[in-house]
Design a protein around this motif. Structure first.
Motif, mmCIF file in Angstrom:
data_model
loop_
_atom_site.group_PDB
_atom_site.id
_atom_site.type_symbol
_atom_site.label_atom_id
_atom_site.label_comp_id
_atom_site.label_asym_id
_atom_site.label_seq_id
_atom_site.Cartn_x
_atom_site.Cartn_y
_atom_site.Cartn_z
ATOM 1 N N SER A 260 0.809 -1.218 0.000
ATOM 2 C CA SER A 260 0.000 0.000 0.000
ATOM 3 C C SER A 260 0.844 1.270 0.000
ATOM 4 O O SER A 260 0.432 2.304 -0.534
ATOM 5 N N PHE A 261 2.007 1.211 0.618
ATOM 6 C CA PHE A 261 2.857 2.397 0.736
ATOM 7 C C PHE A 261 3.931 2.483 -0.336
ATOM 8 O O PHE A 261 4.667 3.472 -0.389
ATOM 9 N N LEU A 262 4.037 1.462 -1.199
ATOM 10 C CA LEU A 262 5.146 1.436 -2.151
ATOM 11 C C LEU A 262 5.156 2.647 -3.088
ATOM 12 O O LEU A 262 6.218 3.239 -3.320
ATOM 13 N N VAL A 263 3.999 2.985 -3.654
ATOM 14 C CA VAL A 263 3.969 4.104 -4.596
ATOM 15 C C VAL A 263 4.440 5.390 -3.918
ATOM 16 O O VAL A 263 5.280 6.126 -4.443
ATOM 17 N N ASN A 264 3.919 5.654 -2.721
ATOM 18 C CA ASN A 264 4.339 6.854 -1.991
ATOM 19 C C ASN A 264 5.790 6.749 -1.522
ATOM 20 O O ASN A 264 6.523 7.751 -1.532
ATOM 21 N N GLN B 245 0.373 1.469 10.527
ATOM 22 C CA GLN B 245 1.590 1.985 9.909
ATOM 23 C C GLN B 245 1.352 3.377 9.334
ATOM 24 O O GLN B 245 2.253 4.224 9.344
ATOM 25 N N GLY B 246 0.124 3.626 8.824
ATOM 26 C CA GLY B 246 -0.191 4.962 8.347
ATOM 27 C C GLY B 246 -0.112 5.986 9.462
ATOM 28 O O GLY B 246 0.454 7.072 9.292
ATOM 29 N N GLY B 247 -0.666 5.640 10.641
ATOM 30 C CA GLY B 247 -0.574 6.538 11.791
ATOM 31 C C GLY B 247 0.865 6.736 12.230
ATOM 32 O O GLY B 247 1.278 7.852 12.576
#
Length: 435
Positions: free
Chosen positions: A273-277, A396-398
């Motif tokens: 989910s975080f790879l692009v960012n 992980q987003g938090g």
């Protein structure tokens, strides 16, 4: 365990080996389809993040709603499977998933984030039913000793879907650049209407096609004859019969395996989910979204290659030991990406996909080993644990909002360390209920 008699694995019918092959081929297409759909989330997250000006935590609500369905619907799905059987359960799951895809059309047209989240939830309800039905069916469709290898092989085609999805998604969804609010406010009405239509169409058309494909697959699965089999209660490592505790919750290795699935899916989804960012960060590669999305295919493509290799290795090497080894490697790679920058950080995190490859099918097959008549309910318990894909990315987003995205990967690292423990010791079948 007085009064409980161990059962043996036997087919309800005696299908020829060719019948098993036909069933496995049909299921292979199914695994590909839900892998493709699930991985498109990784493309929609940055797209919707830009459209709705979301922070990391808000954007992870997509994965939260998607994987929350596993927690809420897995046990009911297990009950449905026990009542209507594997084949009808697969057909029902495909129809529900198609309904979720159709919801993306009004969501994009109305530019409604809550409606998008509803669509993700309905789509996931269908995929939950597919997971509960298909995973144990593949595992018991043959000898217990090769269950992990067999499930890993079919999961390889699931990974093929996840490898193809980011590339196609980068073309058809991220191909429409999202303009900043300042540019939108200065557009003429006609120009704004055209922009809104292109923006909505980039989501609507792909999901309409997927709804059509899922409905066609439901029709096919309603016509294909799948063999009926009953799981046994023997330990695949020792061949000894295990006693029935009266409830799936009485198996310690099932509960520890469910926790392993929770942490594994959470870590895998969080990283994807975080790879692009992450690849767009200046200290990594500073890639634009469309270019970064293409690199996500390396992450999921590695999982595909690893599953083909792992399926063969698991016939030669103890699957539990291979699981522990892979988990330790992924923990190391996660540490490397946190401690480095540039190309080293990028390729370390992408390489994790290769070693993630065998984890889900291996944990799953080890966790349902010896469950016998409780296999359907056990599958529901394990699939309920897929809710880790909702919780871990949100956490992980938090964490990323507080300490930065680079160091937030400490969370997946801890998940992989537990999986190494499960492969070394936690998987060993024994009852946790008193005898």
């Amino acid at each position: 365990m007085g009064g409980v008699v161990p059962t043996t694995a036997k087919p309800k019918s005696s299908p020829a080996q060719g019948d098993f092959s036909i069933a496995l081929i049909a299921l292979t297409f199914l695994f590909f389809a839900w892998g493709f759909i699930t991985c498109l989330n990784d493309i929609l997250i940055p797209h919707l993040k830009s459209i709705f000006a979301l922070n990391y935590t808000q954007s992870m609500l997509i994965q939260f709603c998607f994987f929350a369905a596993y927690f809420l619907m897995s046990l009911p799905s297990g009950a449905v499977i026990e009542k209507i059987g594997y084949q009808k359960g697969i057909c029902a799951g495909l129809v529900v998933a198609a309904s979720g895809c159709l919801l993306f059309y009004p969501s994009a047209g109305l530019r409604s984030y809550p409606l998008f989240l509803t669509g993700f939830f309905v789509l996931a309800c269908g995929i939950t039913l597919l997971q509960v039905a298909a995973n144990p069916y593949v595992a018991i469709l043959g000898t217990p000793q090769t269950a992990a290898s067999r499930l890993t092989l079919t999961q390889a085609f699931n990974a093929l879907g996840t490898a193809v999805a980011p590339y196609l998604g980068s073309i058809f969804i991220l191909g429409v650049a999202v303009k900043p609010a300042s540019d939108i406010s200065g557009m003429a009405p006609a120009e704004l209407a055209l922009y809104r239509a292109a923006e909505a169409g980039s989501v609507q058309v792909p999901y309409l096609w997927m709804a059509a494909v899922l409905c066609a697959m439901a029709a096919v699965f309603s016509l294909v004859r799948l063999p009926e089999v009953e799981p046994g209660t023997s330990d695949p490592e020792t061949g000894k019969e295990e006693y029935d505790p009266g409830s799936a919750w009485g198996y310690r290795h099932l509960k520890l395996g469910a926790l392993g699935i929770f942490l594994y899916v959470g870590a895998e989804v969080a990283i994807g989910s975080f790879l692009v960012n992450y690849l767009g960060q200046p200290y990594v590669k500073a890639l634009p979204e469309a270019s970064a999305a293409r690199y996500v295919s390396f992450y999921w493509g590695g999982a595909m290659v690893g599953r083909f290799i792992g399926s063969a290795l698991q016939r030669l090497v103890n699957p539990a030991r291979l699981l522990a080894c892979n988990a330790l490697v992924t923990a190391t790679l996660t540490a490397v990406t946190m401690l480095t920058t540039g190309s080293m950080a990028m390729w370390a995190i992408l390489l994790i996909g290769l070693f993630n490859s065998i984890m889900f099918p291996t944990i799953f097959s080890l966790a349902i080993a010896g469950l016998g008549r409780h296999t359907g309910k056990g599958s529901g318990i394990i699939c309920m644990a897929i809710v880790g894909g909702a919780i871990i990315p949100l956490l992980q987003g938090g964490l990323a909002d507080v300490v930065g995205l680079h160091h937030a990967f400490i969370l997946p690292l801890m998940c992989y360390l537990y999986i190494a423990y499960y492969g070394l010791a936690g998987h060993k079948p024994r009852l946790s209920a008193p005898r």
